[in-house]
Every structure is written in structure tokens, then in C-alpha cells.
Design a protein around this motif. Structure first.
Motif, PDB file in Angstrom:
ATOM      1  N   LYS A  82       0.837  -1.196   0.000  1.00  0.00           N
ATOM      2  CA  LYS A  82       0.000   0.000   0.000  1.00  0.00           C
ATOM      3  C   LYS A  82       0.875   1.249   0.000  1.00  0.00           C
ATOM      4  CE  LYS A  82      -1.706  -1.533   3.896  1.00  0.00           C
ATOM      5  NZ  LYS A  82      -2.463  -1.693   5.157  1.00  0.00           N
ATOM      6  N   ALA A  83       0.255   2.377  -0.337  1.00  0.00           N
ATOM      7  CA  ALA A  83       0.992   3.645  -0.374  1.00  0.00           C
ATOM      8  C   ALA A  83       1.586   3.944   0.989  1.00  0.00           C
ATOM      9  CB  ALA A  83       0.060   4.779  -0.801  1.00  0.00           C
ATOM     10  N   GLY A  84       2.767   4.550   0.985  1.00  0.00           N
ATOM     11  CA  GLY A  84       3.410   4.934   2.239  1.00  0.00           C
ATOM     12  C   GLY A  84       4.670   4.155   2.537  1.00  0.00           C
ATOM     13  N   GLY A  85       4.787   2.932   2.007  1.00  0.00           N
ATOM     14  CA  GLY A  85       6.015   2.168   2.104  1.00  0.00           C
ATOM     15  C   GLY A  85       6.612   2.075   3.487  1.00  0.00           C
ATOM     16  N   GLN A  86       7.800   2.635   3.666  1.00  0.00           N
ATOM     17  CA  GLN A  86       8.547   2.483   4.904  1.00  0.00           C
ATOM     18  C   GLN A  86       7.773   2.988   6.114  1.00  0.00           C
ATOM     19  OE1 GLN A  86      12.603   3.722   4.528  1.00  0.00           O
ATOM     20  NE2 GLN A  86      13.057   3.483   6.694  1.00  0.00           N
ATOM     21  N   TYR A  87       7.003   4.038   5.951  1.00  0.00           N
ATOM     22  CA  TYR A  87       6.164   4.530   7.046  1.00  0.00           C
ATOM     23  C   TYR A  87       5.207   3.437   7.506  1.00  0.00           C
ATOM     24  CZ  TYR A  87       2.189   6.877   9.220  1.00  0.00           C
ATOM     25  OH  TYR A  87       1.181   7.223  10.068  1.00  0.00           O
ATOM     26  N   VAL A  88       4.596   2.745   6.553  1.00  0.00           N
ATOM     27  CA  VAL A  88       3.648   1.666   6.872  1.00  0.00           C
ATOM     28  C   VAL A  88       4.368   0.507   7.562  1.00  0.00           C
ATOM     29  CG1 VAL A  88       2.061  -0.039   5.897  1.00  0.00           C
ATOM     30  CG2 VAL A  88       2.102   2.294   4.983  1.00  0.00           C
ATOM     31  N   TYR A  89       5.558   0.144   7.059  1.00  0.00           N
ATOM     32  CA  TYR A  89       6.286  -0.985   7.642  1.00  0.00           C
ATOM     33  C   TYR A  89       6.642  -0.708   9.109  1.00  0.00           C
ATOM     34  CZ  TYR A  89       7.118  -1.542   2.589  1.00  0.00           C
ATOM     35  OH  TYR A  89       6.988  -1.626   1.227  1.00  0.00           O
ATOM     36  N   LEU A  90       7.052   0.527   9.395  1.00  0.00           N
ATOM     37  CA  LEU A  90       7.410   0.885  10.772  1.00  0.00           C
ATOM     38  C   LEU A  90       6.178   0.886  11.670  1.00  0.00           C
ATOM     39  CD1 LEU A  90       9.952   3.736   9.979  1.00  0.00           C
ATOM     40  CD2 LEU A  90      10.503   1.597  11.154  1.00  0.00           C
ATOM     41  N   LYS A  91       5.061   1.343  11.137  1.00  0.00           N
ATOM     42  CA  LYS A  91       3.829   1.355  11.928  1.00  0.00           C
ATOM     43  C   LYS A  91       3.378  -0.068  12.255  1.00  0.00           C
ATOM     44  CE  LYS A  91      -0.094   2.203   9.904  1.00  0.00           C
ATOM     45  NZ  LYS A  91      -1.214   2.861   9.209  1.00  0.00           N
ATOM     46  N   GLU A  92       3.458  -0.951  11.275  1.00  0.00           N
ATOM     47  CA  GLU A  92       3.011  -2.330  11.494  1.00  0.00           C
ATOM     48  C   GLU A  92       3.983  -3.098  12.392  1.00  0.00           C
ATOM     49  OE1 GLU A  92       0.210  -3.555  10.622  1.00  0.00           O
ATOM     50  OE2 GLU A  92      -0.535  -2.016   9.250  1.00  0.00           O
ATOM     51  N   SER A  93       5.269  -2.783  12.312  1.00  0.00           N
ATOM     52  CA  SER A  93       6.275  -3.501  13.097  1.00  0.00           C
ATOM     53  C   SER A  93       6.375  -2.977  14.520  1.00  0.00           C
ATOM     54  CB  SER A  93       7.651  -3.390  12.436  1.00  0.00           C
ATOM     55  OG  SER A  93       7.635  -3.906  11.128  1.00  0.00           O
ATOM     56  N   TYR A  94       6.210  -1.664  14.703  1.00  0.00           N
ATOM     57  CA  TYR A  94       6.407  -1.041  16.018  1.00  0.00           C
ATOM     58  C   TYR A  94       5.113  -0.369  16.460  1.00  0.00           C
ATOM     59  CZ  TYR A  94      11.272  -1.930  14.802  1.00  0.00           C
ATOM     60  OH  TYR A  94      12.443  -2.535  14.431  1.00  0.00           O
ATOM     61  N   ASN A  95       4.981   0.899  16.176  1.00  0.00           N
ATOM     62  CA  ASN A  95       3.789   1.654  16.550  1.00  0.00           C
ATOM     63  C   ASN A  95       3.748   2.944  15.751  1.00  0.00           C
ATOM     64  OD1 ASN A  95       5.567   3.544  17.937  1.00  0.00           O
ATOM     65  ND2 ASN A  95       5.685   2.013  19.583  1.00  0.00           N
ATOM     66  N   LYS A  96       2.695   3.715  15.976  1.00  0.00           N
ATOM     67  CA  LYS A  96       2.532   4.941  15.204  1.00  0.00           C
ATOM     68  C   LYS A  96       3.576   5.998  15.537  1.00  0.00           C
ATOM     69  CE  LYS A  96      -2.361   4.796  13.964  1.00  0.00           C
ATOM     70  NZ  LYS A  96      -3.671   5.485  14.095  1.00  0.00           N
ATOM     71  N   LEU A  97       4.070   5.996  16.775  1.00  0.00           N
ATOM     72  CA  LEU A  97       5.072   6.994  17.150  1.00  0.00           C
ATOM     73  C   LEU A  97       6.332   6.833  16.321  1.00  0.00           C
ATOM     74  CD1 LEU A  97       6.288   9.233  18.869  1.00  0.00           C
ATOM     75  CD2 LEU A  97       6.848   7.509  20.608  1.00  0.00           C
ATOM     76  N   ILE A  98       6.870   5.611  16.251  1.00  0.00           N
ATOM     77  CA  ILE A  98       8.087   5.368  15.465  1.00  0.00           C
ATOM     78  C   ILE A  98       7.848   5.714  14.000  1.00  0.00           C
ATOM     79  CG2 ILE A  98       9.732   3.620  14.691  1.00  0.00           C
ATOM     80  CD1 ILE A  98      10.026   4.319  17.622  1.00  0.00           C
ATOM     81  N   ALA A  99       6.682   5.318  13.487  1.00  0.00           N
ATOM     82  CA  ALA A  99       6.360   5.608  12.087  1.00  0.00           C
ATOM     83  C   ALA A  99       6.275   7.115  11.857  1.00  0.00           C
ATOM     84  CB  ALA A  99       5.048   4.935  11.698  1.00  0.00           C
ATOM     85  N   PHE A 427      12.091  -9.340  11.635  1.00  0.00           N
ATOM     86  CA  PHE A 427      12.205 -10.310  12.730  1.00  0.00           C
ATOM     87  C   PHE A 427      10.974 -10.233  13.639  1.00  0.00           C
ATOM     88  CE2 PHE A 427      16.510  -9.448  11.332  1.00  0.00           C
ATOM     89  CZ  PHE A 427      17.128 -10.689  11.369  1.00  0.00           C
ATOM     90  N   ILE A 428      10.522  -9.000  13.918  1.00  0.00           N
ATOM     91  CA  ILE A 428       9.358  -8.812  14.790  1.00  0.00           C
ATOM     92  C   ILE A 428       8.108  -9.416  14.169  1.00  0.00           C
ATOM     93  CG2 ILE A 428       7.827  -7.062  15.791  1.00  0.00           C
ATOM     94  CD1 ILE A 428      10.322  -5.260  16.052  1.00  0.00           C
ATOM     95  N   LEU A 429       7.894  -9.145  12.887  1.00  0.00           N
ATOM     96  CA  LEU A 429       6.682  -9.616  12.217  1.00  0.00           C
ATOM     97  C   LEU A 429       6.707 -11.121  11.985  1.00  0.00           C
ATOM     98  CD1 LEU A 429       6.212  -6.667   9.702  1.00  0.00           C
ATOM     99  CD2 LEU A 429       4.822  -7.160  11.715  1.00  0.00           C
ATOM    100  N   ARG A 430       7.903 -11.689  11.768  1.00  0.00           N
ATOM    101  CA  ARG A 430       7.982 -13.148  11.646  1.00  0.00           C
ATOM    102  C   ARG A 430       7.488 -13.814  12.935  1.00  0.00           C
ATOM    103  NH1 ARG A 430      11.455 -15.928   7.672  1.00  0.00           N
ATOM    104  NH2 ARG A 430      11.501 -14.531   5.874  1.00  0.00           N
ATOM    105  N   ARG A 431       7.766 -13.192  14.079  1.00  0.00           N
ATOM    106  CA  ARG A 431       7.342 -13.760  15.354  1.00  0.00           C
ATOM    107  C   ARG A 431       5.886 -13.418  15.647  1.00  0.00           C
ATOM    108  NH1 ARG A 431      10.491 -11.082  18.267  1.00  0.00           N
ATOM    109  NH2 ARG A 431       9.006  -9.635  19.224  1.00  0.00           N
ATOM    110  N   ARG A 432       5.490 -12.158  15.383  1.00  0.00           N
ATOM    111  CA  ARG A 432       4.148 -11.707  15.738  1.00  0.00           C
ATOM    112  C   ARG A 432       3.090 -12.210  14.758  1.00  0.00           C
ATOM    113  NH1 ARG A 432       3.599  -5.486  15.540  1.00  0.00           N
ATOM    114  NH2 ARG A 432       5.153  -5.608  17.215  1.00  0.00           N
ATOM    115  N   MET A 433       3.453 -12.299  13.489  1.00  0.00           N
ATOM    116  CA  MET A 433       2.486 -12.699  12.458  1.00  0.00           C
ATOM    117  C   MET A 433       3.053 -13.855  11.636  1.00  0.00           C
ATOM    118  SD  MET A 433       1.616  -8.746  11.301  1.00  0.00           S
ATOM    119  CE  MET A 433       0.499  -9.216   9.995  1.00  0.00           C
TER     120      MET A 433
END
Length: 499
Positions: A82-99, A427-433
């Protein structure tokens, strides 16, 4: 499944058109990466590490880091096309603050500062054809005080800066009219740029100077540091000192500031995933093929420099314009104009890609309530027009500030930190999802992603130790985003449980 007619019908507000092919993606990666850096930064690299072998090693190490990161991003792009790329990956892996901190830094300086620097580079080299466009042609000059050498300082605006702003406005306007124009500009200028660079490389090897090549490689692995004897009196010349141990590692890190900047923006294709056909497949392939092509070109170009220019001419090229000096050796008196035209083509296409892709990040942030609401809307051509113009305004201000070069030195550190965090997200998403659909899995997992994190961490720690001026200003820019984030969250009507 994507609608097969989506690319042929008008966009409706709120929906991107998937009209970009794999070829478009590869050209966006290569076009966004290749700006003016490859023509200039080898001078600074040589001053930091000395030998020909270390010059090539810095470019190879940067290429390895870039390609390792790119193939790791392929997994994330397949999971979140989806649009946003790296911003989206950081949000899904960590949280909105990091993104948000990434998106804030991206808007404040990473993307906009790069757009400004590339725009001014276009104007500077256009001055070889039209001298009136020179950066030395000042149209405004206001005293501001004195510097560390007790010399008067001024706030100035040059014709080159005004031309840069004009180019940024032109390309922004073009991109507000839909993807068709931006895609055509990217395809034409990037193809021309790649063909020109390959032509320069071939011509350079044809004009190979054996005596220069052998002299350069005779002391290829002797590491040295070149610095002005007196920073306040450049005419006194330079000191060249041998370096080793941790000081040498610091020199490598300082040298890589330029090569990392020159190799950045490869991730821009992830920002436009919402407009790519079959993004689960094509984003990852675009990243791999684009970074592979550019790494090959960068290493080959530096081999050409070593084939036609002695090391001292590379280190002390006028205004660091190594490619101009090399082109003069290859093409004679017309070499300056040849390289000027090449850089104008290169920077024009580069800025188009940066402008096109960057606005998609602000669009996605606005959808999350973390940017101006207007940035989250698409115009009748299916592009985030307001976000494009907001990006244009900040880039223009940075052009006028004259500080874009300093800012870019400072944010290489921050860029690598966010790359490490993003790759750590795998690594986080492999464990979480663990059961999530992954059309493409990171090649060499877990070794290659871990290798990038180790290399990136080493680069950042060495900069903190030896070149703190390249680190703390960038961190300040990031940290300023924290209160802004919480201010924005307070304005949201129904905050969720995320940090």
C-alpha cells in the motif's frame, strides 16, 4: 485481484490507480538514486580514506548495504502493498510513534532536503552552459555576522537557488496532473541518464591511461587522511597523514556519509505501492534490480575515475567535481559540457522521482490523522495534490536557506537508523504474524537482514564516536517530532491504545 481496467479509467477521490509496471518501478529506483552524488562525493571519500582500493571498497560496502536492505524490504512490501512504504512498515512492526518520527523527519529534511540539494545541483551544472545561472551570481546578500575564522558571513540567494525552486515547482505541477506525465518524465530521463552513464564508463575505459591506473593502485591499500593545514587559510595546502586502527574505521564511516547519501532514495518505490501493478511481486523485484544496476554503475564510474585521474586530482578536484575532471580527460575541452548535460539530465529525472514518491508518505500519514488533513485527499487525477505542494514549499524554503548540504550530511545517520529499524521489523513480524501471507520472503533470512543491522549499527556508532557533528543535529530533528506527535494525537477524536 486488481481491476484490469483500473489504469484506463479516471481516478475517483480516495483511490489510487495501479498503472505502474515493473519497468516503471526499476526506473524509479534507479532514477531516484542517481542524482549528483556519484559525480562529486568520490573527492571527499578519497580525502577520508586515501587509497584507490579503499575508495572502491567504500562504494562496494555501501552497495552491499543498499542491496541487502533492498532485498529485505521485498518481504515487507509483499505483506503491506500500500501507499506509504517504509512509514507503513514501521507502523506495522512497532507503533505509530516510530512511524511518525520517520515521516516527520522525511518531510522536514530527508526527502525535502534531498529535493532541494538535487535541484541546486541541476542549476549549478546548467551554469556550465549558461554562466548567468551560476551559484556565484548573487541576487541577494544580507550580512549575518562572522564565522569561526572571523570572516563576515551573509545570507545570500543565488540565481542557482532560484532556478532550483523553479525546477521543483515545474516538476511538482507536472506530478499534480496525474501519474502519466510523471511516469513519462521518469522513463525518458532515467533511460537517458543510464545510457549516458554507461557511455561515459565505456569511453573512460577506452581512454584508459595505464600509467595513471598503475600509479593509483601502487598504494591502493595505504589509508590516509587529507585535511587543510589551516581551515581559515585554504591556500596553505593540505596535510596527508597515515591512519590505522579505530581512526581508520572512523575515516571509513565519514567517507560513507557521501556514498550512503548517493545511494539513498532506493526505497522511494515502496511509497507508491498503491499505484503499482502486482505490487506483491513488482516492488521487491524493482528494489533488487534497481539497486543492482546502480551499484554496478557507481563502482564502474569510480574505476573510470581511477583509470584517467591521479589520486590527488580526485581528492582535490575543483569544487569536488570529479566527474568534470574525468570527462575533460576523456572528451577534451568539450568534456565539461558533456558532463554538465549528463548531470542536468540526471538531477532532473532524480527530482521527478523524489517529488512523485515523497508525497505518498504524507498522504498515508494524513490517513492516520498524523499530518494535515488535506494531504490525505486525492485530486481528480488520483494523486495527492495538496501533499505535493506542501512538499514543494518546504523544499523551496530549504533551497533558500542554503543549508541543504549541511542537513544532508546530518541525516545520513538518521536514515540508516530508520533502515535498521525497518529491517528489524522483519524479525518482529515473523514472530508476531507467523501465518501472514508473504508473497516474497527476505532472501538470506535471517543472516542478510542481521548483516545489514550489524553494518548499519557499526556505521552509526563510528559516526557518533568520530564525527558527532554528523549525528546530533539529525537526532534533534527526529526528537522534535515527539511533542508534535502527541499534539496531533490529542486532536484525534478517538485515540487508540497504541503509543
Amino acid at each position: 485481484m486488481a481491476d484490469p481496467h483500473a489504469s484506463s479509467r479516471p481516478a475517483t477521490e480516495g483511490h489510487f490507480n495501479r498503472s505502474l509496471s515493473l519497468t516503471d518501478g526499476v526506473l524509479l529506483v534507479a532514477g531516484s538514486m542517481i542524482g549528483s552524488g556519484i559525480f562529486i562525493v568520490s573527492a571527499d571519500i578519497t580525502r577520508n580514506v586515501g587509497g584507490a582500493g579503499w575508495l572502491i571498497a567504500v562504494w562496494l560496502l555501501t552497495g552491499l548495504m543498499t542491496m541487502t536492505a533492498a532485498i529485505s524490504y521485498g518481504e515487507l512490501s509483499g505483506m503491506f502493498p500500500k501507499a506509504g512504504g517504509q512509514y507503513v512498515y514501521l507502523k506495522e512492526s512497532y507503533n505509530k510513534l516510530i512511524a511518525f518520527l520517520y515521516g516527520w523527519s522525511f518531510f522536514a529534511v530527508i526527502q525535502t532536503g534531498t529535493i532541494a540539494a538535487v535541484g541546486v545541483a541541476f542549476a549549478k551544472f546548467a551554469a556550465y552552459l549558461l554562466p548567468s545561472l551560476s551559484e556565484d551570481n548573487k541576487i541577494l546578500r544580507i550580512p549575518t555576522g562572522t564565522d569561526a575564522c572571523n570572516q563576515p558571513t551573509y545570507f545570500t540567494v543565488s540565481v542557482a537557488q532560484v532556478v532550483a525552486i523553479g525546477i521543483i515547482i515545474l516538476l511538482t505541477y507536472s506530478n499534480t496532473k496525474g501519474l502519466k506525465g510523471g511516469k513519462l518524465i521518469q522513463k525518458v530521463f532515467t533511460s537517458t541518464k543510464l545510457l549516458s552513464l554507461f557511455g561515459l564508463i565505456i569511453a573512460g575505459f577506452v581512454m584508459f591511461r595505464p600509467e595513471v591506473w598503475h600509479a593509483n593502485w601502487a598504494g591502493a591499500w595505504t589509508a590516509t587522511k587529507t585535511a587543510l593545514i589551516d581551515n581559515c587559510v585554504p591556500d596553505k595546502g593540505f596535510n596527508v597523514t597515515a591512519i590505522s586502527g579505530t581512526v581508520f574505521l572512523g575515516g571509513i564511516a565519514a567517507a560513507m556519509v557521501g556514498s550512503v547519501f548517493s545511494s539513498d532514495a532506493w526505497n522511494n518505490v515502496t511509497f507508491i505501492a498503491g499505484e503499482m501493478k502486482n505490487p506483491q511481486r513488482n516492488i521487491g523485484l524493482s528494489l533488487f534490480l534497481g539497486t543492482l544496476i546502480v551499484t554496478f554503475i557507481y563502482v564502474s564510474a569510480n574505476l573510470v575515475y581511477l583509470a584517467v585521474l591521479p589520486m590527488d586530482q580526485i581528492a582535490h578536484a575543483e569544487k569536488d567535481r570529479v566527474a568534470v575532471a574525468a570527462s575533460t580527460q576523456i572528451f577534451g575541452d568539450m568534456g565539461t559540457k558533456v558532463i554538465a548535460i549528463m548531470i542536468m539530465v540526471s538531477t532532473f529525472g532524480c527530482n521527478n522521482g523524489l517529488i512523485l514518491a515523497g508525497a505518498r508518505v504524507y498522504y498515508t500519514m494524513a490517513q492516520d490523522g498524523l499530518f494535515f488533513k488535506s494531504a490525505g485527499k486525492l485530486n481528480r487525477f488520483g494523486v495527492p495534490q495538496w501533499a505535493l505542494w506542501a512538499q514543494c514549499v518546504v523544499a523551496a524554503i530549504l533551497c533558500l536557506s542554503g543549508k541543504y548540504g549541511d542537513l544532508l550530511d546530518m541525516i545520513s545517520f538518521v536514515v540508516v537508523i530508520f533502515y535498521m529499524l525497518t529491517i528489524g521489523g522483519i524479525f518482529i513480524l515473523r514472530r508476531r504474524m507467523p501465518n501472514a501471507e508473504r508473497p516474497y520472503k527476505a532472501f538470506g533470512y535471517p543472516l542478510l537482514p542481521a548483516l545489514y543491522i550489524i553494518m548499519g549499527l557499526s556505521f552509526c556508532l563510528l559516526l557518533i564516536w568520530f564525527k558527532p557533528q554528523f549525528t546530533w543535529p539529525g537526532l534533534i530533528i527526529v526528537l522534535v517530532g515527539i511533542p508534535i506527535y502527541y499534539l496531533l494525537r490529542k486532536k484525534q477524536p478517538a485515540p487508540d491504545a497504541e503509543v
